[in-house]
Design a protein around this motif. Structure first.
Motif, PDB file in Angstrom:
ATOM      1  N   GLY A  20       0.799  -1.211   0.000  1.00 54.27           N
ATOM      2  CA  GLY A  20       0.000   0.000   0.000  1.00 54.27           C
ATOM      3  C   GLY A  20       0.834   1.264   0.000  1.00 54.27           C
ATOM      4  N   THR A  21       0.397   2.253  -0.767  1.00 54.19           N
ATOM      5  CA  THR A  21       1.074   3.546  -0.795  1.00 54.19           C
ATOM      6  C   THR A  21       0.456   4.523   0.197  1.00 54.19           C
ATOM      7  N   GLY A  22      -0.637   4.133   0.795  1.00 58.66           N
ATOM      8  CA  GLY A  22      -1.335   4.953   1.772  1.00 58.66           C
ATOM      9  C   GLY A  22      -2.521   4.182   2.301  1.00 58.66           C
ATOM     10  N   SER A  23      -3.253   4.793   3.215  1.00 60.09           N
ATOM     11  CA  SER A  23      -4.421   4.123   3.775  1.00 60.09           C
ATOM     12  C   SER A  23      -5.301   5.126   4.496  1.00 60.09           C
ATOM     13  N   PRO A  24      -6.635   4.994   4.355  1.00 56.66           N
ATOM     14  CA  PRO A  24      -7.490   5.724   5.290  1.00 56.66           C
ATOM     15  C   PRO A  24      -7.057   5.404   6.713  1.00 56.66           C
ATOM     16  N   ALA A  25      -7.112   6.409   7.588  1.00 56.32           N
ATOM     17  CA  ALA A  25      -6.580   6.238   8.936  1.00 56.32           C
ATOM     18  C   ALA A  25      -7.510   6.858   9.963  1.00 56.32           C
ATOM     19  N   ARG A  26      -7.550   6.268  11.134  1.00 54.80           N
ATOM     20  CA  ARG A  26      -8.151   6.899  12.307  1.00 54.80           C
ATOM     21  C   ARG A  26      -7.022   7.600  13.036  1.00 54.80           C
ATOM     22  N   VAL A  27      -7.191   8.892  13.278  1.00 54.43           N
ATOM     23  CA  VAL A  27      -6.157   9.685  13.941  1.00 54.43           C
ATOM     24  C   VAL A  27      -6.729  10.235  15.232  1.00 54.43           C
ATOM     25  N   LEU A  28      -6.080   9.924  16.340  1.00 56.96           N
ATOM     26  CA  LEU A  28      -6.531  10.340  17.664  1.00 56.96           C
ATOM     27  C   LEU A  28      -5.443  11.162  18.344  1.00 56.96           C
ATOM     28  N   ALA A  29      -5.866  12.002  19.255  1.00 60.08           N
ATOM     29  CA  ALA A  29      -4.923  12.730  20.097  1.00 60.08           C
ATOM     30  C   ALA A  29      -5.312  12.533  21.554  1.00 60.08           C
ATOM     31  N   ILE A  30      -4.329  12.525  22.429  1.00 57.95           N
ATOM     32  CA  ILE A  30      -4.541  12.479  23.877  1.00 57.95           C
ATOM     33  C   ILE A  30      -3.984  13.764  24.445  1.00 57.95           C
ATOM     34  N   ALA A  31      -4.836  14.499  25.137  1.00 56.19           N
ATOM     35  CA  ALA A  31      -4.441  15.812  25.664  1.00 56.19           C
ATOM     36  C   ALA A  31      -4.994  15.998  27.061  1.00 56.19           C
ATOM     37  N   SER A  32      -4.419  16.915  27.789  1.00 57.46           N
ATOM     38  CA  SER A  32      -4.906  17.228  29.133  1.00 57.46           C
ATOM     39  C   SER A  32      -6.300  17.817  29.058  1.00 57.46           C
ATOM     40  N   SER A  33      -7.156  17.422  29.975  1.00 59.53           N
ATOM     41  CA  SER A  33      -8.511  17.989  30.040  1.00 59.53           C
ATOM     42  C   SER A  33      -8.506  19.409  30.597  1.00 59.53           C
ATOM     43  N   THR A  34      -7.404  19.815  31.203  1.00 59.02           N
ATOM     44  CA  THR A  34      -7.343  21.127  31.842  1.00 59.02           C
ATOM     45  C   THR A  34      -6.688  22.182  30.962  1.00 59.02           C
ATOM     46  N   VAL A  35      -6.180  21.760  29.788  1.00 64.07           N
ATOM     47  CA  VAL A  35      -5.505  22.688  28.887  1.00 64.07           C
ATOM     48  C   VAL A  35      -6.425  23.021  27.726  1.00 64.07           C
ATOM     49  N   GLU A  36      -6.723  24.282  27.552  1.00 64.60           N
ATOM     50  CA  GLU A  36      -7.561  24.708  26.449  1.00 64.60           C
ATOM     51  C   GLU A  36      -6.774  24.669  25.155  1.00 64.60           C
ATOM     52  N   GLY A  37      -7.514  24.439  24.063  1.00 65.81           N
ATOM     53  CA  GLY A  37      -6.892  24.431  22.747  1.00 65.81           C
ATOM     54  C   GLY A  37      -6.714  25.828  22.240  1.00 65.81           C
ATOM     55  N   GLN A  38      -6.679  25.937  20.903  1.00 66.73           N
ATOM     56  CA  GLN A  38      -6.361  27.216  20.269  1.00 66.73           C
ATOM     57  C   GLN A  38      -7.586  27.887  19.657  1.00 66.73           C
ATOM     58  N   SER A  39      -8.773  27.342  19.904  1.00 65.74           N
ATOM     59  CA  SER A  39      -9.970  27.895  19.280  1.00 65.74           C
ATOM     60  C   SER A  39     -10.233  29.304  19.778  1.00 65.74           C
TER      61      SER A  39
END
Length: 268
Positions: free
Chosen positions: A249-268
């Motif tokens: 395979g040259t690629g594949s559909p993927a599930r991409v997950l992140a694990i982050a602190s619940s107390t840290v706000e993102g950049q929205s």
């Protein structure tokens, strides 16, 4: 003094179960409506994703429902493996990728305000250097994830591809920055919210499609069509990229997950 591995795993599990850590899905939903790359003639295009019903609690399968799936490798949120591009035509396929390189620190670089002003925005070396000056150097095995704001078009094919007179206007990375990331940094991969890891007009750069050319040529990986990067901190999160181990395979559909602190706000 380092924490024993067993203790670190237990702490991770405890934080997940007690809500100290959150799991964020960075994956676009995969369906027949998922926007996909459209190459101009005479180039061939991949098939879009579709489901074919095989049985549904009927004579073909009285106790079950199941489907065949039809899809190209590079559809929806997907990983580009090194052998996808001519600069590494004999490189690793998706079944050969070291799994340890599919999990690592998430470095989230937000350029959404600049993309809002210019959909043809190209990330430059100085943009990455400015991020490093604030958040520290890109880490070995890390993934640079570029938040462009393009995820808002993820369910609208025309807006997602943003094509005018045969030219797609979506953000990407300059040839100089792609070369620098590939050759001068220790990252494992590069992720974007757009349909591909290069700008929509990436064929006009030198070399054409420089993110593909340099990153895949350097045995690094790309991942596309990401979601929810705005909920992650600029640094301090963990990303997990899960492509199918397709032999050849040259690629594949993927599930991409992140694990982050619940107390840290993102950049929205």
């Amino acid at each position: 003094m380092s924490i024993p591995a067993e203790t670190a795993v237990e702490q991770l599990l405890t934080h997940l179960s007690e809500g100290g850590l959150r799991v964020v899905d960075l994956t676009n939903k995969l369906s027949a409506e998922t926007p996909t790359l459209r190459l101009p003639e005479p180039y061939a295009n991949l098939v879009d994703f579709s489901l074919e019903q095989v049985s549904a609690f009927d004579d073909a399968g009285p106790l079950w429902r199941h489907h065949n799936i039809h899809t190209g490798e590079h559809i929806g949120t997907h990983l580009d493996a090194p052998r996808h591009w001519i600069s590494n035509r004999d490189g690793a396929d998706t079944a050969q990728l070291p799994v340890g390189r599919l999990i690592g620190p998430a470095h989230v670089l937000d350029v959404s305000a600049r993309v809002a002003e210019d959909p043809d925005f190209l990330l430059e070396i100085e943009d990455i250097r400015a991020w490093e000056a604030e958040h520290g150097p890109l880490r070995a095995g890390g993934w640079l994830l570029v938040r462009s704001g393009w995820e808002r078009y993820a369910q609208d094919r025309d807006a997602f591809l943003n094509t005018t007179d045969g030219v797609s206007h979506t953000p990407g990375i300059s040839a100089a920055a792609a070369r620098w990331l590939a050759q001068e940094t220790p990252i494992a991969g590069y992720g974007v919210e757009t349909v591909g890891i290069d700008a929509g007009n990436g064929f006009a750069l030198d070399p054409p499609m420089p993110a593909h050319h340099f990153l895949l040529g350097a045995d690094k990986y790309g991942v596309t069509s990401l979601q929810n990067l705005g909920t992650l901190p600029a640094s301090g999160a963990l990303v997990v990229v899960c492509p199918l181990p397709i032999v050849g395979g040259t690629g594949s559909p993927a599930r991409v997950l992140a694990i982050a602190s619940s107390t840290v706000e993102g950049q929205s």
